[in-house]
Enzyme design. Sequence first.
Site, PDB file in Angstrom:
ATOM      1  N   LYS A  22      12.644 -33.537  22.069  1.00 18.02           N
ATOM      2  CA  LYS A  22      13.163 -34.156  20.836  1.00 18.02           C
ATOM      3  C   LYS A  22      14.634 -34.508  21.025  1.00 18.02           C
ATOM      4  CE  LYS A  22      14.644 -31.472  17.374  1.00 18.02           C
ATOM      5  NZ  LYS A  22      16.042 -31.738  16.941  1.00 18.02           N
ATOM      6  N   ASN A  23      15.406 -33.584  21.583  1.00 18.10           N
ATOM      7  CA  ASN A  23      16.858 -33.793  21.657  1.00 18.10           C
ATOM      8  C   ASN A  23      17.275 -34.726  22.770  1.00 18.10           C
ATOM      9  OD1 ASN A  23      17.003 -32.208  19.449  1.00 18.10           O
ATOM     10  ND2 ASN A  23      17.700 -30.372  20.523  1.00 18.10           N
ATOM     11  N   CYS A 116      23.509 -29.513   7.248  1.00 18.73           N
ATOM     12  CA  CYS A 116      22.087 -29.180   7.140  1.00 18.73           C
ATOM     13  C   CYS A 116      22.007 -27.672   6.912  1.00 18.73           C
ATOM     14  CB  CYS A 116      21.351 -29.605   8.405  1.00 18.73           C
ATOM     15  SG  CYS A 116      21.745 -28.562   9.815  1.00 18.73           S
ATOM     16  N   ARG A 121      27.921 -29.014  10.111  1.00 14.62           N
ATOM     17  CA  ARG A 121      27.709 -30.085  11.090  1.00 14.62           C
ATOM     18  C   ARG A 121      28.799 -31.168  11.003  1.00 14.62           C
ATOM     19  NH1 ARG A 121      22.301 -29.422  12.656  1.00 14.62           N
ATOM     20  NH2 ARG A 121      22.841 -30.439  14.604  1.00 14.62           N
ATOM     21  N   ASP A 306      19.352 -22.824  19.901  1.00 19.79           N
ATOM     22  CA  ASP A 306      18.061 -23.197  19.306  1.00 19.79           C
ATOM     23  C   ASP A 306      16.977 -22.157  19.568  1.00 19.79           C
ATOM     24  OD1 ASP A 306      18.440 -26.757  20.013  1.00 19.79           O
ATOM     25  OD2 ASP A 306      19.348 -25.430  18.525  1.00 19.79           O
ATOM     26  N   ARG A 398       9.456 -31.575  12.175  1.00 20.28           N
ATOM     27  CA  ARG A 398      10.628 -32.310  12.687  1.00 20.28           C
ATOM     28  C   ARG A 398      10.734 -32.163  14.208  1.00 20.28           C
ATOM     29  NH1 ARG A 398      15.837 -30.411  11.101  1.00 20.28           N
ATOM     30  NH2 ARG A 398      16.282 -31.912  12.734  1.00 20.28           N
TER      31      ARG A 398
HETATM   32  C1  EPZ Z   1      22.570 -30.816  19.282  1.00 21.36           C
HETATM   33  O1  EPZ Z   1      23.146 -30.877  17.986  1.00 21.36           O
HETATM   34  C2  EPZ Z   1      21.088 -30.541  19.059  1.00 21.36           C
HETATM   35  N1  EPZ Z   1      20.494 -31.605  18.268  1.00 21.36           N
HETATM   36  C3  EPZ Z   1      20.920 -29.209  18.310  1.00 21.36           C
HETATM   37  O2  EPZ Z   1      19.527 -28.954  18.197  1.00 21.36           O
HETATM   38  C4  EPZ Z   1      21.558 -28.110  19.152  1.00 21.36           C
HETATM   39  O3  EPZ Z   1      21.468 -26.879  18.466  1.00 21.36           O
HETATM   40  C5  EPZ Z   1      23.039 -28.452  19.403  1.00 21.36           C
HETATM   41  O4  EPZ Z   1      23.125 -29.740  20.050  1.00 21.36           O
HETATM   42  C6  EPZ Z   1      23.716 -27.427  20.287  1.00 21.36           C
HETATM   43  O5  EPZ Z   1      23.067 -27.352  21.513  1.00 21.36           O
HETATM   44  C7  EPZ Z   1      20.179 -32.783  18.888  1.00 21.36           C
HETATM   45  O6  EPZ Z   1      20.427 -32.953  20.066  1.00 21.36           O
HETATM   46  C8  EPZ Z   1      19.529 -33.831  18.042  1.00 21.36           C
HETATM   47  P1  EPZ Z   1      26.968 -30.052  18.763  1.00 21.36           P
HETATM   48  P2  EPZ Z   1      24.663 -31.421  17.813  1.00 21.36           P
HETATM   49  O7  EPZ Z   1      27.684 -31.298  18.416  1.00 21.36           O
HETATM   50  O8  EPZ Z   1      24.925 -32.517  18.756  1.00 21.36           O
HETATM   51  C9  EPZ Z   1      30.504 -28.269  16.167  1.00 21.36           C
HETATM   52  C10 EPZ Z   1      17.531 -28.379  17.098  1.00 21.36           C
HETATM   53  O9  EPZ Z   1      17.122 -27.357  16.500  1.00 21.36           O
HETATM   54  N2  EPZ Z   1      30.972 -29.670  16.048  1.00 21.36           N
HETATM   55  O10 EPZ Z   1      26.922 -29.601  20.172  1.00 21.36           O
HETATM   56  O11 EPZ Z   1      24.895 -31.659  16.367  1.00 21.36           O
HETATM   57  C11 EPZ Z   1      29.270 -28.019  15.329  1.00 21.36           C
HETATM   58  O12 EPZ Z   1      29.608 -27.722  13.999  1.00 21.36           O
HETATM   59  C12 EPZ Z   1      18.951 -28.858  16.876  1.00 21.36           C
HETATM   60  O13 EPZ Z   1      16.840 -29.056  17.889  1.00 21.36           O
HETATM   61  C13 EPZ Z   1      32.200 -29.921  15.433  1.00 21.36           C
HETATM   62  O14 EPZ Z   1      32.884 -28.996  14.995  1.00 21.36           O
HETATM   63  O15 EPZ Z   1      25.478 -30.123  18.246  1.00 21.36           O
HETATM   64  C14 EPZ Z   1      28.626 -26.854  16.004  1.00 21.36           C
HETATM   65  O16 EPZ Z   1      29.277 -25.676  15.576  1.00 21.36           O
HETATM   66  C15 EPZ Z   1      19.745 -27.962  15.934  1.00 21.36           C
HETATM   67  N3  EPZ Z   1      32.607 -31.205  15.313  1.00 21.36           N
HETATM   68  C16 EPZ Z   1      28.974 -27.075  17.478  1.00 21.36           C
HETATM   69  O17 EPZ Z   1      30.066 -28.003  17.499  1.00 21.36           O
HETATM   70  C17 EPZ Z   1      31.865 -32.253  15.792  1.00 21.36           C
HETATM   71  O18 EPZ Z   1      32.315 -33.415  15.674  1.00 21.36           O
HETATM   72  C18 EPZ Z   1      27.812 -27.632  18.298  1.00 21.36           C
HETATM   73  O19 EPZ Z   1      27.531 -28.897  17.812  1.00 21.36           O
HETATM   74  C19 EPZ Z   1      30.631 -31.971  16.400  1.00 21.36           C
HETATM   75  C20 EPZ Z   1      30.200 -30.675  16.528  1.00 21.36           C
END
Ligand code: EPZ
Length: 419
Positions: A22-23, A116, A121, A306, A398
């Site tokens: 998915k990701n 979410c 996020r 995850d 999802r």
């Molecule tokens: C991706 O989300 C995945 N989703 C998530 O999977 C996964 O948990 C996450 O990466 C971490 O591995 C998809 O790929 C669609 P991040 P993403 O940006 O890109 C903070 C699932 O269950 N952050 O690496 O949104 C954020 O708040 C989902 O399949 C900022 O602060 O994750 C979080 O604490 C859930 N500012 C951390 O970084 C930003 O601009 C990780 O977020 C962006 C992120």
Amino acid sequence: MSQLVVKGLLRLNGETKVQGSKNSVLPILASTILCGGESIIHNCPMLSDVKATVNILRYLGCKVEIFGNTVVCDSSGLSGNFIPDSLMREMRSSIIFLGALIARTNSAEMCFPGGCEIGLRPIDIHLKSLESLGVRIEDDHGLFRCSAEDGLYGAKIALSFPSVGATENIMICACSAEGTTVITNAAREPEICDLAEFLNKCGAEISGAGESTIVIEGSKKLHGAVHTVIPDRIAAATLLSCCAVSGGRITLTDVIPSHLGAVLSILEECGCDIDSYGGNIIMQSPPRLNAPKIVRTMPYPGFPTDTQPLIMSVSAKSRGTALFIENIFENRYQHINGLLRMGANIKVQDRTAVVQGVSYLHGAKVSATDLRGAASLVTAALGAEGNTFIDGVKYLDRGYENFESTLSSLGANIVRTQC
Ligand code: EPZ
């Protein structure tokens, strides 16, 4: 509303194929906007998040057809750069369209995707990085108006956190920038490598994906490509957790064991015997598991956030005490409410959870509030006495393709009912 009914204490045994990631498929589908032609993406899991992404592509004027697990997307007819709130809210990760739209049309308009169930996020890292590439962003009461009237130009971008989504947005957008872009402290997840491989097939010049420094040579005119999405390492970890909690034996095919290193290590600590060769993982679980000492979530290749809810369910019925530290998302313990109703012994303080393994879990009426939390409740239900009734099935859809039928094929007694 749908509900899952799970009859526990049945050993899972058998072999199953792991779905496509998915990701990985979500950013790859979004990036087809850049190609201006036809791309064929194989091994796409049929999930509600994938359908939401296809809806956005079609809204933007792309021609998208779905044949089983293959999605054919022709973005030559792209006619829009605005994604309405209704579509943005269908899927949280729709922010990944931002970089692709700007790279193709030099502009984009969309609403803040919003938080979410597992956290706020924020997208500050995305926005700051795109501004480094020359994007001007106006926040009009939650509607982002992005433009790059003077074009996009390469930049050196040091990420404050190795954000997966921000790394993907920069990679995609930088393909159209004039000059070279260097991302430091980039996310290293396998999904980043898969996206880079697809973009390079389309004519991009990206190197270093999978490492902390990624280099993108810009101003490439991209064309369509054929690509097969990597297996879903989180779906694989979910199936392993379901098997572990039931004391069963499972063979996973079409999986990349090296993508699950940290998860396999924890499952072995729990007492599972794991053998992996080629694209297969074979796991034999003991009748009762030992609790892992400490599970701390980290960016890849650390233990993935995850799978934290899944390993927590495995730990709930284990021998000993497990300490969980959730370092990535601030609100990723909601599944604990359901686990407690099933008899688990868990204490939470901020981002730390202490799981005291119990001998028995019992069925209960529980509600899922997020994707991996829902999978966690199913996992625990498989190891509980009696029937468990799980609301919130929409969250499972999802991220998991044919979840119940896959588990049923392995010997689980799990049905979806309308209630
Ligand atoms: C991706 O989300 C995945 N989703 C998530 O999977 C996964 O948990 C996450 O990466 C971490 O591995 C998809 O790929 C669609 P991040 P993403 O940006 O890109 C903070 C699932 O269950 N952050 O690496 O949104 C954020 O708040 C989902 O399949 C900022 O602060 O994750 C979080 O604490 C859930 N500012 C951390 O970084 C930003 O601009 C990780 O977020 C962006 C992120």
